[in-house]
Design a protein around this motif. Structure first.
Motif, short mmCIF file in Angstrom:
data_model
loop_
_atom_site.label_atom_id
_atom_site.label_comp_id
_atom_site.label_asym_id
_atom_site.label_seq_id
_atom_site.Cartn_x
_atom_site.Cartn_y
_atom_site.Cartn_z
N GLU A 259 0.92 -1.24 0.02
CA GLU A 259 -0.05 0.04 0.02
C GLU A 259 0.96 1.31 -0.01
O GLU A 259 2.06 1.14 0.54
CB GLU A 259 -0.97 -0.08 1.18
N ARG B 16 -5.79 9.49 -2.04
CA ARG B 16 -5.98 8.28 -2.92
C ARG B 16 -4.89 7.34 -2.50
O ARG B 16 -3.63 7.64 -2.66
CB ARG B 16 -5.73 8.45 -4.52
N SER C 117 -3.20 3.50 -2.79
CA SER C 117 -2.79 2.56 -3.96
C SER C 117 -2.39 1.29 -3.26
O SER C 117 -1.70 1.39 -2.19
CB SER C 117 -1.90 3.23 -4.93
N ARG D 114 -10.17 -0.39 -9.48
CA ARG D 114 -8.83 -1.17 -9.77
C ARG D 114 -8.31 -1.07 -11.47
O ARG D 114 -9.13 -0.75 -12.22
CB ARG D 114 -9.03 -2.68 -9.48
N THR E 191 -3.02 -3.03 -9.63
CA THR E 191 -3.22 -2.25 -8.61
C THR E 191 -4.74 -1.89 -8.30
O THR E 191 -5.55 -1.90 -9.33
CB THR E 191 -2.59 -0.74 -8.99
N TYR F 152 -7.16 0.76 -5.94
CA TYR F 152 -7.12 2.25 -5.50
C TYR F 152 -8.35 2.38 -4.74
O TYR F 152 -9.43 1.84 -4.45
CB TYR F 152 -7.25 3.30 -6.69
#
Length: 121
Positions: free
Chosen positions: A5, A18, A20, A71, A77, A79
């Motif tokens: 993360e 945000r 990730s 995603r 990834t 989010y």
């Protein structure tokens, strides 16, 4: 699958962040991905979950309308867009992966290390 993360930080109430979660290892697009959080002295709680294709999402009532999970399977990834942050959103945020659709943290066995989000009021 290994999860990392990023994106946490210190913000003021009303701000946005945000998060990730980058995945490596086995095929990311096969996994249901969840976001969870844990505040000091509290149990880990569900925040949001997204299906493997990204077509279905579900949120905890406490974040519905403010947070958005998404995603990008091409980038491995997932989010978590967090808007209108509140002091009570302060926690360590974790992403997790599972083969099945579930909001129960105990059922996930692939976790990232977490990222701290602190919201000052």
């Amino acid at each position: 699958v290994q999860l990392v993360e990023s994106g946490g930080g210190l913000v003021q109430a009303g701000d946005s962040l945000r998060l990730s979660c980058a995945a490596s290892g086995r095929t990311f697009s096969n996994y249901v991905m969840g976001w969870f959080r844990q505040a000091p002295g509290k149990e880990r709680e569900f925040v949001a979950v997204i299906s493997s294709s990204g077509s279905t999402t579900y949120y905890a009532d406490s974040v519905k309308g403010r947070f958005t999970i998404s995603r990008d399977n091409a980038k491995n990834t997932v989010y978590l867009q967090m808007n209108s942050l509140k002091a009570e959103d302060t926690a360590v945020y974790f992403c997790a992966a599972h083969w099945i659709w579930t909001t129960e943290p105990a059922q996930y066995d692939n976790w990232g290390q977490g990222t701290q989000v602190t919201v000052s009021s």
